[in-house]
Design a protein around this motif. Sequence first.
Motif, PDB file in Angstrom:
ATOM      1  N   ASP A 185     -11.328 -24.074 -10.178  1.00 52.63           N
ATOM      2  CA  ASP A 185     -11.996 -24.764  -9.053  1.00 52.63           C
ATOM      3  C   ASP A 185     -12.570 -23.731  -8.075  1.00 52.63           C
ATOM      4  OD1 ASP A 185     -11.250 -27.242 -10.045  1.00 52.63           O
ATOM      5  OD2 ASP A 185      -9.618 -27.538  -8.604  1.00 52.63           O
ATOM      6  N   GLY A 186     -11.764 -22.726  -7.767  1.00 53.73           N
ATOM      7  CA  GLY A 186     -12.222 -21.683  -6.831  1.00 53.73           C
ATOM      8  C   GLY A 186     -13.464 -20.975  -7.366  1.00 53.73           C
ATOM      9  N   LEU A 187     -13.455 -20.697  -8.663  1.00 49.45           N
ATOM     10  CA  LEU A 187     -14.622 -20.029  -9.260  1.00 49.45           C
ATOM     11  C   LEU A 187     -15.854 -20.936  -9.206  1.00 49.45           C
ATOM     12  CD1 LEU A 187     -12.847 -18.347 -12.315  1.00 49.45           C
ATOM     13  CD2 LEU A 187     -13.642 -17.230 -10.205  1.00 49.45           C
ATOM     14  N   ARG A 188     -15.636 -22.250  -9.306  1.00 49.54           N
ATOM     15  CA  ARG A 188     -16.773 -23.181  -9.188  1.00 49.54           C
ATOM     16  C   ARG A 188     -17.349 -23.174  -7.779  1.00 49.54           C
ATOM     17  NH1 ARG A 188     -15.878 -28.889 -12.057  1.00 49.54           N
ATOM     18  NH2 ARG A 188     -17.946 -29.152 -11.128  1.00 49.54           N
ATOM     19  N   VAL A 189     -16.480 -23.027  -6.785  1.00 48.79           N
ATOM     20  CA  VAL A 189     -16.971 -22.951  -5.399  1.00 48.79           C
ATOM     21  C   VAL A 189     -17.848 -21.711  -5.233  1.00 48.79           C
ATOM     22  CG1 VAL A 189     -16.315 -22.751  -2.972  1.00 48.79           C
ATOM     23  CG2 VAL A 189     -14.984 -24.245  -4.500  1.00 48.79           C
ATOM     24  N   VAL A 190     -17.397 -20.581  -5.784  1.00 52.06           N
ATOM     25  CA  VAL A 190     -18.212 -19.356  -5.677  1.00 52.06           C
ATOM     26  C   VAL A 190     -19.558 -19.563  -6.366  1.00 52.06           C
ATOM     27  CG1 VAL A 190     -18.379 -16.913  -6.275  1.00 52.06           C
ATOM     28  CG2 VAL A 190     -16.165 -17.863  -5.587  1.00 52.06           C
ATOM     29  N   ALA A 191     -19.523 -20.140  -7.562  1.00 49.56           N
ATOM     30  CA  ALA A 191     -20.782 -20.334  -8.313  1.00 49.56           C
ATOM     31  C   ALA A 191     -21.735 -21.247  -7.545  1.00 49.56           C
ATOM     32  CB  ALA A 191     -20.473 -20.921  -9.696  1.00 49.56           C
ATOM     33  N   ALA A 192     -21.203 -22.318  -6.964  1.00 52.19           N
ATOM     34  CA  ALA A 192     -22.065 -23.237  -6.206  1.00 52.19           C
ATOM     35  C   ALA A 192     -22.631 -22.546  -4.973  1.00 52.19           C
ATOM     36  CB  ALA A 192     -21.278 -24.483  -5.811  1.00 52.19           C
ATOM     37  N   ALA A 193     -21.803 -21.738  -4.307  1.00 52.74           N
ATOM     38  CA  ALA A 193     -22.277 -21.025  -3.112  1.00 52.74           C
ATOM     39  C   ALA A 193     -23.406 -20.070  -3.489  1.00 52.74           C
ATOM     40  CB  ALA A 193     -21.111 -20.273  -2.462  1.00 52.74           C
ATOM     41  N   GLN A 194     -23.230 -19.391  -4.615  1.00 53.68           N
ATOM     42  CA  GLN A 194     -24.277 -18.448  -5.035  1.00 53.68           C
ATOM     43  C   GLN A 194     -25.551 -19.189  -5.414  1.00 53.68           C
ATOM     44  OE1 GLN A 194     -22.039 -16.054  -7.855  1.00 53.68           O
ATOM     45  NE2 GLN A 194     -21.689 -14.498  -6.289  1.00 53.68           N
ATOM     46  N   GLU A 195     -25.393 -20.309  -6.091  1.00 56.70           N
ATOM     47  CA  GLU A 195     -26.570 -21.107  -6.484  1.00 56.70           C
ATOM     48  C   GLU A 195     -27.366 -21.559  -5.262  1.00 56.70           C
ATOM     49  OE1 GLU A 195     -25.511 -24.601  -8.723  1.00 56.70           O
ATOM     50  OE2 GLU A 195     -27.535 -25.446  -8.488  1.00 56.70           O
ATOM     51  N   HIS A 196     -26.651 -21.916  -4.192  1.00 59.87           N
ATOM     52  CA  HIS A 196     -27.329 -22.487  -3.019  1.00 59.87           C
ATOM     53  C   HIS A 196     -27.537 -21.471  -1.891  1.00 59.87           C
ATOM     54  CE1 HIS A 196     -27.362 -26.576  -4.570  1.00 59.87           C
ATOM     55  NE2 HIS A 196     -26.140 -26.363  -5.012  1.00 59.87           N
ATOM     56  N   GLY A 197     -27.174 -20.201  -2.115  1.00 61.23           N
ATOM     57  CA  GLY A 197     -27.388 -19.173  -1.088  1.00 61.23           C
ATOM     58  C   GLY A 197     -26.531 -19.394   0.142  1.00 61.23           C
ATOM     59  N   VAL A 198     -25.277 -19.807  -0.066  1.00 60.92           N
ATOM     60  CA  VAL A 198     -24.360 -20.102   1.043  1.00 60.92           C
ATOM     61  C   VAL A 198     -23.278 -19.016   1.092  1.00 60.92           C
ATOM     62  CG1 VAL A 198     -22.720 -21.812   1.932  1.00 60.92           C
ATOM     63  CG2 VAL A 198     -24.801 -22.579   0.770  1.00 60.92           C
ATOM     64  N   GLU A 199     -22.981 -18.529   2.286  1.00 58.38           N
ATOM     65  CA  GLU A 199     -21.909 -17.536   2.469  1.00 58.38           C
ATOM     66  C   GLU A 199     -20.548 -18.232   2.388  1.00 58.38           C
ATOM     67  OE1 GLU A 199     -22.251 -14.223   3.052  1.00 58.38           O
ATOM     68  OE2 GLU A 199     -24.430 -14.270   2.925  1.00 58.38           O
ATOM     69  N   HIS A 212     -11.690 -10.813  -5.295  1.00 59.75           N
ATOM     70  CA  HIS A 212     -12.691  -9.862  -4.802  1.00 59.75           C
ATOM     71  C   HIS A 212     -12.668  -8.576  -5.631  1.00 59.75           C
ATOM     72  CE1 HIS A 212     -15.416  -8.032  -1.993  1.00 59.75           C
ATOM     73  NE2 HIS A 212     -14.552  -7.069  -1.711  1.00 59.75           N
ATOM     74  N   GLU A 213     -11.451  -8.096  -5.917  1.00 60.47           N
ATOM     75  CA  GLU A 213     -11.323  -6.863  -6.722  1.00 60.47           C
ATOM     76  C   GLU A 213     -11.936  -7.037  -8.110  1.00 60.47           C
ATOM     77  OE1 GLU A 213      -7.103  -5.589  -4.682  1.00 60.47           O
ATOM     78  OE2 GLU A 213      -7.132  -6.142  -6.790  1.00 60.47           O
ATOM     79  N   ARG A 214     -11.799  -8.248  -8.661  1.00 65.56           N
ATOM     80  CA  ARG A 214     -12.349  -8.501 -10.012  1.00 65.56           C
ATOM     81  C   ARG A 214     -13.842  -8.802  -9.981  1.00 65.56           C
ATOM     82  NH1 ARG A 214      -7.173 -11.298 -11.167  1.00 65.56           N
ATOM     83  NH2 ARG A 214      -8.064 -13.166 -10.279  1.00 65.56           N
ATOM     84  N   GLY A 215     -14.425  -8.798  -8.802  1.00 64.89           N
ATOM     85  CA  GLY A 215     -15.855  -9.096  -8.695  1.00 64.89           C
ATOM     86  C   GLY A 215     -16.160 -10.578  -8.735  1.00 64.89           C
ATOM     87  N   GLU A 216     -15.126 -11.422  -8.579  1.00 67.43           N
ATOM     88  CA  GLU A 216     -15.339 -12.872  -8.664  1.00 67.43           C
ATOM     89  C   GLU A 216     -15.665 -13.497  -7.311  1.00 67.43           C
ATOM     90  OE1 GLU A 216     -12.081 -13.427 -12.283  1.00 67.43           O
ATOM     91  OE2 GLU A 216     -11.537 -13.926 -10.223  1.00 67.43           O
ATOM     92  N   LEU A 217     -15.323 -12.798  -6.247  1.00 67.75           N
ATOM     93  CA  LEU A 217     -15.571 -13.307  -4.888  1.00 67.75           C
ATOM     94  C   LEU A 217     -16.358 -12.240  -4.139  1.00 67.75           C
ATOM     95  CD1 LEU A 217     -15.015 -15.362  -2.584  1.00 67.75           C
ATOM     96  CD2 LEU A 217     -12.922 -14.064  -2.093  1.00 67.75           C
ATOM     97  N   PRO A 218     -17.650 -12.519  -3.865  1.00 73.24           N
ATOM     98  CA  PRO A 218     -18.471 -11.498  -3.220  1.00 73.24           C
ATOM     99  C   PRO A 218     -18.056 -11.266  -1.770  1.00 73.24           C
ATOM    100  CG  PRO A 218     -19.707 -13.547  -3.462  1.00 73.24           C
ATOM    101  CD  PRO A 218     -18.385 -13.767  -4.141  1.00 73.24           C
ATOM    102  N   GLY A 219     -18.295 -10.054  -1.280  1.00 75.44           N
ATOM    103  CA  GLY A 219     -18.088  -9.767   0.133  1.00 75.44           C
ATOM    104  C   GLY A 219     -19.315 -10.188   0.906  1.00 75.44           C
ATOM    105  N   PRO A 220     -19.318 -10.004   2.224  1.00 74.22           N
ATOM    106  CA  PRO A 220     -18.200  -9.523   3.006  1.00 74.22           C
ATOM    107  C   PRO A 220     -17.056 -10.540   3.031  1.00 74.22           C
ATOM    108  CG  PRO A 220     -19.937 -10.293   4.454  1.00 74.22           C
ATOM    109  CD  PRO A 220     -20.496 -10.346   3.057  1.00 74.22           C
ATOM    110  N   LEU A 221     -15.825 -10.040   3.100  1.00 74.52           N
ATOM    111  CA  LEU A 221     -14.677 -10.939   3.089  1.00 74.52           C
ATOM    112  C   LEU A 221     -14.464 -11.545   4.464  1.00 74.52           C
ATOM    113  CD1 LEU A 221     -12.114  -8.910   0.956  1.00 74.52           C
ATOM    114  CD2 LEU A 221     -13.253 -11.063   0.324  1.00 74.52           C
TER     115      LEU A 221
END
Length: 289
Positions: free
Chosen positions: A135-149, A167-176
Amino acid sequence: MLGKPMSAAWDENPIVIVLAPTGAEVTRAQQPALPHTPGEIAAATREAVAAGASLVHLHMREPDGAPSARLELWQETIQLLDRGPEVIKMISTGGSVDQSIEERLIGMQAGPDLAGIETGSLNFGDELFLTSRPDGLRVVAAAQEHGVELEVEAFDLGHVHAALRMHERGELPGPLRFNLVLGVPGGVDATPEALYAMRMALPADARWTVTAIGRHQRRMLALAVLCGATGVRVGFEDNVYLRRGRLAVSNAELVADMADLATALGRRPATFDEARELLDIHPRAAVSA
Ligand code: KMH
Ligand code: ZN
């Protein structure tokens, strides 16, 4: 250029006051001034901005107060907020405990600046508030798709650690960015010790806001101001009282009280432009350019 987020002296930067006007759980029986409709939420936000808020954390309700995921409500609210005054517009993707992850993601389509992301699950009072790793990874993907921080909503120390691993695995972009939520029954307690434990887990360059539930709000947010937090959150989502036994008359009254308290402690409320710089959130036009 404003100071660096956590390495700055505690009083080097103004403080971002976040308004959470509605939430998903509070009722009008508990707080008669609770805003439900897009118009009511926009009016409450306008008043709160005048009182010192620079970011609004949004949940949708049907006119009868039921939690909602309807895209039209999200769009109408964002459109009303776009008329000003300027405020950073954040959607919850936590939604309510009975919403699916698909429902929780719908607000992304309405063009917010920022969205929350849960990085774990917890008991939420008598309910379960579930966010699996997928679910968390889906939130990141949706945020990236829509240009949302994104801002991590951490209700427990483990949620901070999970976000850092992502974040360390590159799954959650910064800034944190973190919102440390204290005092949800099932999450960390609203105590100085719990705040210290969560804060010490954060990287030096992380932005961090503090939320505390109910009667703990004022004391824990005062501590957050004194500890150099980037932001503090007030509003009916978290607390409906101004003082013990005295209901707040409006969301703006809670913001004004927080602005006075922070100023008395040595940190004035951040303006919209300062909040954007402190949180590293840039205009959507600039993001897509
Ligand atoms: N209503 C809670 C179940 C968030 O906004 O991210 C989830 C919540 C957290 O309010
Ligand atoms: Zn929320």
